[in-house]
Design a protein around this motif. Structure first.
Motif, PDB file in Angstrom:
ATOM      1  N   GLU A  88      42.854  16.110  -3.248  1.00  0.00           N
ATOM      2  CA  GLU A  88      41.644  15.480  -2.728  1.00  0.00           C
ATOM      3  C   GLU A  88      40.431  16.099  -3.411  1.00  0.00           C
ATOM      4  O   GLU A  88      40.555  17.097  -4.117  1.00  0.00           O
ATOM      5  N   ASN A  89      39.264  15.521  -3.185  1.00  0.00           N
ATOM      6  CA  ASN A  89      37.999  16.040  -3.698  1.00  0.00           C
ATOM      7  C   ASN A  89      38.025  16.200  -5.223  1.00  0.00           C
ATOM      8  O   ASN A  89      37.790  17.276  -5.751  1.00  0.00           O
ATOM      9  N   ASN A 134      38.692   9.314  -5.874  1.00  0.00           N
ATOM     10  CA  ASN A 134      38.015   9.658  -4.620  1.00  0.00           C
ATOM     11  C   ASN A 134      37.856   8.454  -3.700  1.00  0.00           C
ATOM     12  O   ASN A 134      37.538   8.606  -2.536  1.00  0.00           O
TER      13      ASN A 134
END
Length: 192
Positions: A88-89, A134
């Motif tokens: 993630e991110n 994202n």
């Protein structure tokens, strides 16, 4: 005469290249139908920063080689293949360490040029990948047939237009959104 050289704002001092990075997700799904929820992965803890080199080979669908610091040894970088869904991110970061360059280069590393990335990202290309990953997207199936090149946002819309045809959401589950060409049945309210 204009100055065509790079400025300090464009290229920071000591920058060896740009790289796509991501963090290991807080919860990762494993096992049958993804019902086994774990914290982090077997090799990387929650939130670990992983450096994702440009893919020179395809290790499998939505699996990427990544470089990071192992759970048990936070001093050395290791190379592993990770699932994209466990990350993630996504973002872009500069590479400043020769040790990191060595790990990102892998078997292509040239000891005569220890500060040279062999297959570097451009900043724009890495940012495009980060932006794409994202935004969560779901694969779709149309009338039971998989369409891996098509995806919809998460949560999926009730209707979509593809090639001038209106498709209706029939089912949404763990394997993505299922669309149908036939509209859903109309519910009739009982008359009082």
């Amino acid at each position: 005469m204009t100055d065509t050289g790079s400025t300090d704002e464009q290229t920071p001092d000591g920058l060896l290249g740009w790289c796509l990075v991501a963090n290991v997700a807080r919860e990762t799904a494993h096992g049958e139908s993804g019902l086994d929820i774990q914290r982090g992965t077997k090799h990387f803890p929650v939130g670990a920063l992983l450096w994702i080199p440009r893919v020179r080979w395809d290790p499998g669908h939505c699996r990427w080689p990544a470089v990071g610091r192992h759970r048990g040894n936070s001093r050395r970088y290791i190379n592993m293949v990770v699932r994209a869904q466990d990350l993630e991110n996504f973002r872009v970061k500069g590479v400043y360490s020769e040790g990191l360059v060595r790990s990102l280069n892998g078997y292509l590393h040239d000891p005569a040029a220890p500060r040279t990335l062999q297959n570097p990202w451009s900043r724009e290309h890495a940012q495009n990948w980060a932006d794409g990953w994202n935004q969560p997207r779901e694969p779709i199936r149309i009338d039971g047939r998989s369409r891996p090149w098509l995806s919809v946002p998460n949560p999926p819309p009730a209707e979509i237009q593809i090639d001038g045809e209106t498709l209706h959401l029939a089912h949404y589950g763990t394997r993505g959104a299922h669309y149908s060409r036939t509209p859903p049945p109309v519910e009739r309210a009982p008359e009082p």
